[in-house]
Design a protein around this motif. Structure first.
Motif, mmCIF file in Angstrom:
data_model
loop_
_atom_site.group_PDB
_atom_site.id
_atom_site.type_symbol
_atom_site.label_atom_id
_atom_site.label_comp_id
_atom_site.label_asym_id
_atom_site.label_seq_id
_atom_site.Cartn_x
_atom_site.Cartn_y
_atom_site.Cartn_z
ATOM 1 N N GLY A 231 0.811 -1.210 0.000
ATOM 2 C CA GLY A 231 0.000 0.000 0.000
ATOM 3 C C GLY A 231 0.846 1.263 0.000
ATOM 4 N N PRO A 232 0.185 2.434 -0.080
ATOM 5 C CA PRO A 232 0.897 3.720 -0.198
ATOM 6 C C PRO A 232 1.747 4.081 1.013
ATOM 7 C CG PRO A 232 -1.454 4.071 0.133
ATOM 8 C CD PRO A 232 -1.271 2.618 -0.123
ATOM 9 N N GLU A 233 1.459 3.534 2.186
ATOM 10 C CA GLU A 233 2.205 3.873 3.400
ATOM 11 C C GLU A 233 3.410 2.958 3.618
ATOM 12 O OE1 GLU A 233 1.499 6.570 5.037
ATOM 13 O OE2 GLU A 233 -0.212 6.915 3.693
ATOM 14 N N HIS A 234 3.605 2.028 2.694
ATOM 15 C CA HIS A 234 4.689 1.063 2.867
ATOM 16 C C HIS A 234 6.047 1.769 2.779
ATOM 17 C CE1 HIS A 234 6.579 -2.931 2.657
ATOM 18 N NE2 HIS A 234 7.389 -2.397 1.759
ATOM 19 N N LYS A 235 6.935 1.472 3.719
ATOM 20 C CA LYS A 235 8.285 2.039 3.737
ATOM 21 C C LYS A 235 9.278 0.930 4.052
ATOM 22 C CE LYS A 235 7.045 6.777 5.012
ATOM 23 N NZ LYS A 235 5.637 6.630 4.670
ATOM 24 N N ARG A 236 10.398 0.968 3.332
ATOM 25 C CA ARG A 236 11.444 -0.022 3.585
ATOM 26 C C ARG A 236 12.717 0.401 2.861
ATOM 27 N NH1 ARG A 236 10.445 -5.604 0.516
ATOM 28 N NH2 ARG A 236 12.571 -5.855 1.256
ATOM 29 N N ASP A 237 13.847 -0.148 3.315
ATOM 30 C CA ASP A 237 15.112 0.064 2.636
ATOM 31 C C ASP A 237 15.248 -0.953 1.509
ATOM 32 O OD1 ASP A 237 15.629 2.040 4.446
ATOM 33 O OD2 ASP A 237 16.985 0.837 5.687
ATOM 34 N N LEU A 238 15.852 -0.506 0.416
ATOM 35 C CA LEU A 238 16.054 -1.385 -0.733
ATOM 36 C C LEU A 238 17.547 -1.615 -0.971
ATOM 37 C CD1 LEU A 238 13.496 0.016 -3.361
ATOM 38 C CD2 LEU A 238 13.288 -2.062 -1.977
ATOM 39 N N PRO A 239 17.928 -2.815 -1.398
ATOM 40 C CA PRO A 239 19.319 -3.032 -1.807
ATOM 41 C C PRO A 239 19.607 -2.249 -3.091
ATOM 42 C CG PRO A 239 17.989 -4.966 -2.306
ATOM 43 C CD PRO A 239 17.116 -4.042 -1.520
ATOM 44 N N PHE A 240 20.834 -1.827 -3.243
ATOM 45 C CA PHE A 240 21.165 -0.996 -4.404
ATOM 46 C C PHE A 240 22.583 -1.298 -4.894
ATOM 47 C CE2 PHE A 240 22.494 1.315 -0.641
ATOM 48 C CZ PHE A 240 23.774 1.755 -0.967
ATOM 49 N N THR A 241 22.822 -0.907 -6.120
ATOM 50 C CA THR A 241 24.167 -0.942 -6.715
ATOM 51 C C THR A 241 24.409 0.416 -7.363
ATOM 52 O OG1 THR A 241 23.292 -1.830 -8.784
ATOM 53 C CG2 THR A 241 24.119 -3.430 -7.171
ATOM 54 N N THR A 242 25.651 0.720 -7.660
ATOM 55 C CA THR A 242 25.971 1.974 -8.335
ATOM 56 C C THR A 242 27.142 1.760 -9.282
ATOM 57 O OG1 THR A 242 26.545 4.313 -8.028
ATOM 58 C CG2 THR A 242 27.499 2.746 -6.473
ATOM 59 N N TYR A 243 27.121 2.504 -10.382
ATOM 60 C CA TYR A 243 28.203 2.412 -11.371
ATOM 61 C C TYR A 243 28.249 3.718 -12.161
ATOM 62 C CZ TYR A 243 24.354 1.535 -14.643
ATOM 63 O OH TYR A 243 23.200 1.649 -15.371
ATOM 64 N N SER A 244 29.335 3.927 -12.882
ATOM 65 C CA SER A 244 29.498 5.120 -13.713
ATOM 66 C C SER A 244 29.841 4.705 -15.136
ATOM 67 C CB SER A 244 30.607 6.029 -13.151
ATOM 68 O OG SER A 244 30.260 6.518 -11.865
ATOM 69 N N ASP A 245 29.361 5.499 -16.110
ATOM 70 C CA ASP A 245 29.681 5.206 -17.502
ATOM 71 C C ASP A 245 30.979 5.904 -17.901
ATOM 72 O OD1 ASP A 245 29.050 7.874 -17.889
ATOM 73 O OD2 ASP A 245 27.097 7.473 -18.792
ATOM 74 N N LEU A 246 31.323 5.822 -19.186
ATOM 75 C CA LEU A 246 32.587 6.388 -19.663
ATOM 76 C C LEU A 246 32.605 7.913 -19.580
ATOM 77 C CD1 LEU A 246 33.296 4.113 -22.771
ATOM 78 C CD2 LEU A 246 34.351 4.010 -20.504
ATOM 79 N N ASP A 247 31.426 8.529 -19.528
ATOM 80 C CA ASP A 247 31.330 9.980 -19.380
ATOM 81 C C ASP A 247 31.295 10.407 -17.915
ATOM 82 O OD1 ASP A 247 31.296 10.488 -22.129
ATOM 83 O OD2 ASP A 247 29.147 10.081 -22.233
ATOM 84 N N ARG A 248 31.543 9.443 -17.015
ATOM 85 C CA ARG A 248 31.596 9.673 -15.574
ATOM 86 C C ARG A 248 30.242 10.124 -15.004
ATOM 87 N NH1 ARG A 248 36.443 11.155 -17.545
ATOM 88 N NH2 ARG A 248 36.065 13.379 -17.664
ATOM 89 N N GLN A 249 29.171 9.699 -15.677
ATOM 90 C CA GLN A 249 27.832 9.880 -15.120
ATOM 91 C C GLN A 249 27.524 8.695 -14.222
ATOM 92 O OE1 GLN A 249 25.052 12.250 -15.292
ATOM 93 N NE2 GLN A 249 24.631 10.837 -13.617
ATOM 94 N N GLN A 250 27.207 8.976 -12.952
ATOM 95 C CA GLN A 250 26.941 7.912 -11.992
ATOM 96 C C GLN A 250 25.479 7.507 -12.024
ATOM 97 O OE1 GLN A 250 27.774 8.905 -7.920
ATOM 98 N NE2 GLN A 250 27.697 6.796 -7.226
ATOM 99 N N TYR A 251 25.238 6.201 -11.966
ATOM 100 C CA TYR A 251 23.884 5.655 -11.968
ATOM 101 C C TYR A 251 23.640 4.858 -10.685
ATOM 102 C CZ TYR A 251 23.582 6.919 -16.883
ATOM 103 O OH TYR A 251 23.563 7.622 -18.053
ATOM 104 N N LEU A 252 22.397 4.894 -10.252
ATOM 105 C CA LEU A 252 21.953 4.133 -9.083
ATOM 106 C C LEU A 252 21.005 3.041 -9.561
ATOM 107 C CD1 LEU A 252 21.336 3.714 -5.989
ATOM 108 C CD2 LEU A 252 19.526 5.425 -6.305
ATOM 109 N N GLY A 253 21.269 1.814 -9.153
ATOM 110 C CA GLY A 253 20.378 0.706 -9.472
ATOM 111 C C GLY A 253 19.738 0.184 -8.202
ATOM 112 N N VAL A 254 18.395 0.054 -8.185
ATOM 113 C CA VAL A 254 17.677 -0.446 -7.003
ATOM 114 C C VAL A 254 16.938 -1.731 -7.369
ATOM 115 C CG1 VAL A 254 17.412 1.838 -5.964
ATOM 116 C CG2 VAL A 254 15.636 0.980 -7.478
#
Length: 345
Positions: A231-254
């Motif tokens: 439901g809409p009130e649900h809250k929790r922490d999610l596992p994540f990963t992060t990486y950067s491309d050749l242009d040094r733009q950082q991305y977050l993966g959840v």
């Protein structure tokens, strides 16, 4: 089949026309800004001086473009701003201080060559206008060598010694008093504030920041498969990963394992991510398909690349010698233009 050949020919011609328009679009902005700058300067100075001054600005910026291209850094075309000069923007940041200094050097180096060419023409034609342009050209490039960010000298100082920034901070006040320029007051104040943030207000270095990131999760099929949709009130922490491309733009993966979902979002700056937490869930229809909009709060600290200023001693010496030699030559050329111009006119 003649109609087919004619149709193909028309498509090719239209394709070439579209490509031509796209190329024109890329240079239209710089050309318009150049024309506007010439018109603005011509309100105060003679037309010949206005055209020559903007041409010298263009040569200076072209030096930055050439230097950036030589080391594989994509940059924009020069943009001219009346009474403020011109600038280019880098679409990809330098890897280290040495690359930053290399790009910075290109402007005053090619700009000095351009001013020297104008000086040669002034001497040949005995032209007061060209002598004035040559003097202004040398002065323009010398001022740009002041060790103040974002001027070229401030960027070159990153590869020589950051102690030059202190020289620029003090010397900049003398320049402001001498030139009485509002523009230099603004540049100096921004530079002083930047130094304050870097070296005085260090307590903010490890400050935890937050940013909201949205993700769309298709849930129509999941409901049919018997997945439990929170439901809409649900809250929790999610596992994540992060990486950067050749242009040094950082991305977050959840990843949300219970819903078999993986999504990505880009980060505003290079960061060290600490936590990704769901703070809001909303169901909505997108293109007639039921989706769940997931709002996540991302906690992070800004990554401070301490190795950015690690420049080999040999490179520091080369950049330092080149910096002071070029500054000395520009000062000497200004004196020479003044003497020769007075003698020959």
């Amino acid at each position: 089949m003649g109609w087919l050949g004619g149709g193909v020919a028309m498509l090719l011609l239209k394709g070439k026309a579209i490509l031509s328009l796209l190329k024109l679009g890329k240079i239209a902005g710089p050309l318009i800004s150049m024309m506007v700058s010439i018109w603005a300067y011509a309100l105060i100075y003679p037309w010949g001086f206005a055209v020559g001054f903007v041409a010298l600005l263009f040569i200076h910026e072209l030096g930055h473009v050439i230097a950036a291209k030589r080391i594989g850094l994509p940059v924009s075309a020069p943009l001219f701003i009346p009474f403020m000069g011109a600038l280019i923007t880098m679409k990809k940041q330098p890897l280290d201080a040495r690359e930053e200094a290399y790009v910075a050097f290109g402007g005053p180096l090619l700009g000095s060559i351009g001013a020297a060419a104008v000086f040669g023409a002034a001497y040949y034609y005995h032209s007061p206008l060209l002598y004035s342009l040559a003097y202004v050209g040398f002065f323009l490039n010398l001022i740009n060598l002041l060790p103040i960010h974002p001027l070229d000298g401030g960027r070159i100082a990153t590869a020589v010694t950051r102690w030059l920034w202190l020289v620029g901070l003090i010397g900049g006040l003398a320049v402001i008093i001498y030139m009485q320029s509002v523009l230099f007051i603004i540049i100096w104040l921004l530079f002083a504030y930047d130094l304050y943030k870097k070296y005085i207000s260090r307590r903010t270095k490890n400050k935890v920041n937050t940013v909201l990131k949205s993700f769309l999760i298709p849930i129509g099929d999941l409901q049919e498969q018997g997945y439990l949709i929170p439901g809409p009130e649900h809250k929790r922490d999610l596992p994540f990963t992060t990486y950067s491309d050749l242009d040094r733009q950082q991305y977050l993966g959840v990843r949300w394992e219970n819903l078999n979902y993986y999504g990505t979002a880009h980060m505003p700056v290079q960061s060290i991510i600490h936590k990704v937490r769901i703070v809001q869930l909303d169901q909505l229809y997108v293109d007639t398909k039921l989706q769940m909009k997931m709002q996540c709060e991302v906690s992070f600290t800004i990554f401070d690349n301490d190795k950015y200023y690690d420049v080999p001693a040999a490179s520091r010496w080369r950049y330092g010698i080149a910096y002071f030699v070029l500054a000395g030559l520009l000062g000497g050329m200004m004196y020479l233009v003044h003497i020769v111009g007075n003698v020959n006119l």
